[in-house]
Motif scaffolding. Structure first.
Motif, short mmCIF file in Angstrom:
data_model
loop_
_atom_site.label_atom_id
_atom_site.label_comp_id
_atom_site.label_asym_id
_atom_site.label_seq_id
_atom_site.Cartn_x
_atom_site.Cartn_y
_atom_site.Cartn_z
N ASP A 131 0.75 -1.30 -0.01
CA ASP A 131 -0.11 0.20 -0.13
C ASP A 131 1.00 1.13 -0.07
O ASP A 131 2.13 1.15 0.44
N SER A 132 0.16 2.09 -0.44
CA SER A 132 1.03 3.68 -0.43
C SER A 132 1.71 4.09 0.68
O SER A 132 2.86 4.36 0.79
N GLU A 133 0.74 3.92 1.88
CA GLU A 133 1.39 4.44 3.48
C GLU A 133 2.63 3.38 3.72
O GLU A 133 3.42 4.07 4.13
N ALA A 136 5.53 4.75 1.49
CA ALA A 136 6.09 5.84 1.85
C ALA A 136 7.05 5.35 3.36
O ALA A 136 8.06 6.07 3.49
N ASP A 158 0.88 5.65 -7.58
CA ASP A 158 1.41 5.28 -6.14
C ASP A 158 2.69 6.48 -6.12
O ASP A 158 2.63 6.83 -4.88
N GLN A 159 3.24 7.14 -7.21
CA GLN A 159 4.19 8.32 -6.75
C GLN A 159 3.39 9.15 -6.32
O GLN A 159 4.05 9.84 -5.41
N GLU A 161 0.82 9.45 -4.38
CA GLU A 161 0.26 9.19 -3.13
C GLU A 161 1.58 9.19 -2.04
O GLU A 161 1.49 9.66 -1.18
N VAL A 162 2.61 8.52 -2.46
CA VAL A 162 3.98 8.59 -1.72
C VAL A 162 4.38 9.94 -1.47
O VAL A 162 4.90 9.97 -0.36
#
Length: 486
Positions: A131-133, A136, A158-159, A161-162
């Motif tokens: 997942d994105s979180e 990150a 994804d970029q 959101e990250v």
């Protein structure tokens, strides 16, 4: 009866898992040693080497199968328990599809070591399924240049959101929030919400409530799953939702969220931006991770270690991490020795002083640590305003005076029994009381001053406290002795 049996079965299963984990750690450690011995063996034993290599491959296949059945957290535990050679061997046995989840569970120091020899393309392939979180979190722990290269290899969604997650300050709620949540409108019926959930087919983890928002995505309230399932299907969400909600802003500190989750027994809570628009949620698993991380960090910082250290890190690296506070220890020990040196003539005339003075310093250190632990806890929970601080200082000084009187008298009687000298008895009793008062003052003001100067109140506080209680303990006891005994 069934409940007891099920509980027993779960405990037995967990014990078996711990045993299996220990066996894997032992086998991997042994195999790493065997591999090193094979590399050192001479060509005369080539035939034996071939047999040993075949056996090693069989062991590797068995270990790979065993690791495949482990939870990522258990694999991370195995990796953290191995020395670097065995760790590399174990990492090679982890399937690429599971490596991202394992990295997420591993400590920062072990994670950095594992990705140090991986190309950005490989790291991106490992983290892409997450997942994105979570991405990150992993990217944020990498060096900046490598992190940027990994980001560039992710897809555009994804970029975005990250990068959004990474834009929040470290330690803020926004940096640890979950972007996946379920929301609905006030005017929707409960039946319509249920149809929405059925279309999703999969709910985000720790979903115990649905966020109610308006057309601009402003938070209006919360609808619990219990009310959704048990309420009248024709009823509107507005009639069943709770308007008195607990929520967080993206720039709130995570330690404040931890306190709220502990106080109100939360499972999840909405996170909003400055416009009160829902942008994510904070869940109990993030809070538990934060509590664990904070406890680990504080236990290290109390002894002067500024970051989590790999148990099997290189000797030179570990030594450098400890130099600053060891240097401070040397300095404070030198100060304490100079205090003793100033009273060398007094000690020479009364040898009993050399035997008794460490006792006074030791009692002071214990008292100071107790007081300091309470102050640090109060600061962390935001319970020490100016009025509360004055009351706490008065209380701690009163406790120190009372304990000083009680234990100073006890120590004095013990001294009288040993040395049969009443003046010496009175001196050590008075020194004990004064030392406990000084220790209480130090225990209160050390974390306060560290915080005032923008430092973590936990960082090295015990080192500073020990320096003060030792030096002052020697000074008070020997000073009183020089005045009244010599």
């Amino acid at each position: 009866m069934n409940d007891v049996d099920d509980s027993s079965s779960q405990r037995q299963h967990y014990r078996h898992l711990e045993l299996a984990r220990s066996q894997v750690i032992e086998l991997l450690s042994r195999q790493a040693v065997e591999r090193e011995l094979l590399q050192r063996s001479s060509s005369e034993n080539r035939r034996q080497d071939v047999v040993a290599q075949l056996v090693a491959r069989q062991h590797q296949a068995a270990l790979e199968t065993r690791l495949a059945s482990f939870h990522p957290a258990d694999i991370a535990f195995v990796l953290e328990s191995l020395d670097p050679d065995a760790r590399d061997l174990a990492w090679a046995l982890v399937k690429p599809s599971r490596r991202g989840a394992v990295l997420l569970e591993a400590s920062d120091s072990v994670r950095r070591m594992l990705v140090a020899h991986m190309a950005p393309d490989d790291i991106a392939a490992v983290v892409a399924p997450l997942d994105s979180e979570d991405i990150a979190d992993l990217v944020g722990s990498l060096p900046d240049d490598i992190g940027q290269q990994v980001l560039q290899r992710l897809d555009n969604a994804d970029q975005a959101e990250v990068r959004s997650m990474l834009s929040f300050p470290e330690g803020s709620v926004g940096s640890l929030m979950d972007l996946d949540f379920v929301s609905t409108r006030e005017d929707a019926s409960l039946e319509a919400v249920l149809r929405l959930l059925r279309r999703r087919k999969l709910l985000p983890p720790h979903t115990n409530q649905i966020f109610v928002v308006d057309r601009s995505n402003h938070l209006r309230g919360l609808l619990s799953l219990q009310r959704l399932l048990l309420g009248d299907p024709e009823a509107e969400v507005a009639a069943e939702m709770t308007r008195d909600t607990i929520y967080f802003y993206t720039d709130d500190l995570m330690r404040e969220a931890v306190t709220a989750f502990e106080k109100y027994d939360l499972v999840s809570a909405p996170v909003v931006n400055l416009h009160n628009q829902v942008v994510g949620r904070i869940t109990v698993d993030a809070v538990v991770d934060e509590i664990k991380q904070r406890a680990s960090t504080e236990s290290l910082r109390q002894v002067g270690l500024s970051e989590e250290e790999d148990l099997f890190a290189p000797v030179t690296q570990s030594a450098r991490n400890r130099w600053p506070w060891l240097g401070l220890n040397v300095l404070t020990a030198f100060v304490a020795s100079r205090v003793i040196g100033e009273f060398e003539a007094v000690i020479a005339q009364l040898v009993a002083l050399a035997v008794l003075m460490p006792i006074v310093a030791s009692i002071g250190g214990n008292t100071g640590n107790q007081t300091m632990a309470l102050v640090i806890r109060g600061l962390a929970m935001g319970q020490l305003g100016s009025a509360q601080l004055r009351k706490m200082l008065t209380k701690e000084l009163s406790i120190a005076a009372l304990n000083g009187a009680v234990w100073g008298t006890a120590l004095g009687l013990f001294t009288l029994l040993l040395y049969q000298r009443l003046p010496l008895t009175l001196v050590i009793a008075a020194a004990t009381m004064l030392e406990l008062v000084v220790a209480a003052l130090a225990g209160v003001f050390i974390p306060l001053l560290l915080q005032r100067f923008g430092r973590d109140p936990v960082m090295g506080s015990s080192v500073i406290l020990t320096a003060i209680t030792d030096s002052m303990g020697f000074f008070i006891f020997l000073g009183l002795a020089s005045i009244f005994l010599v």
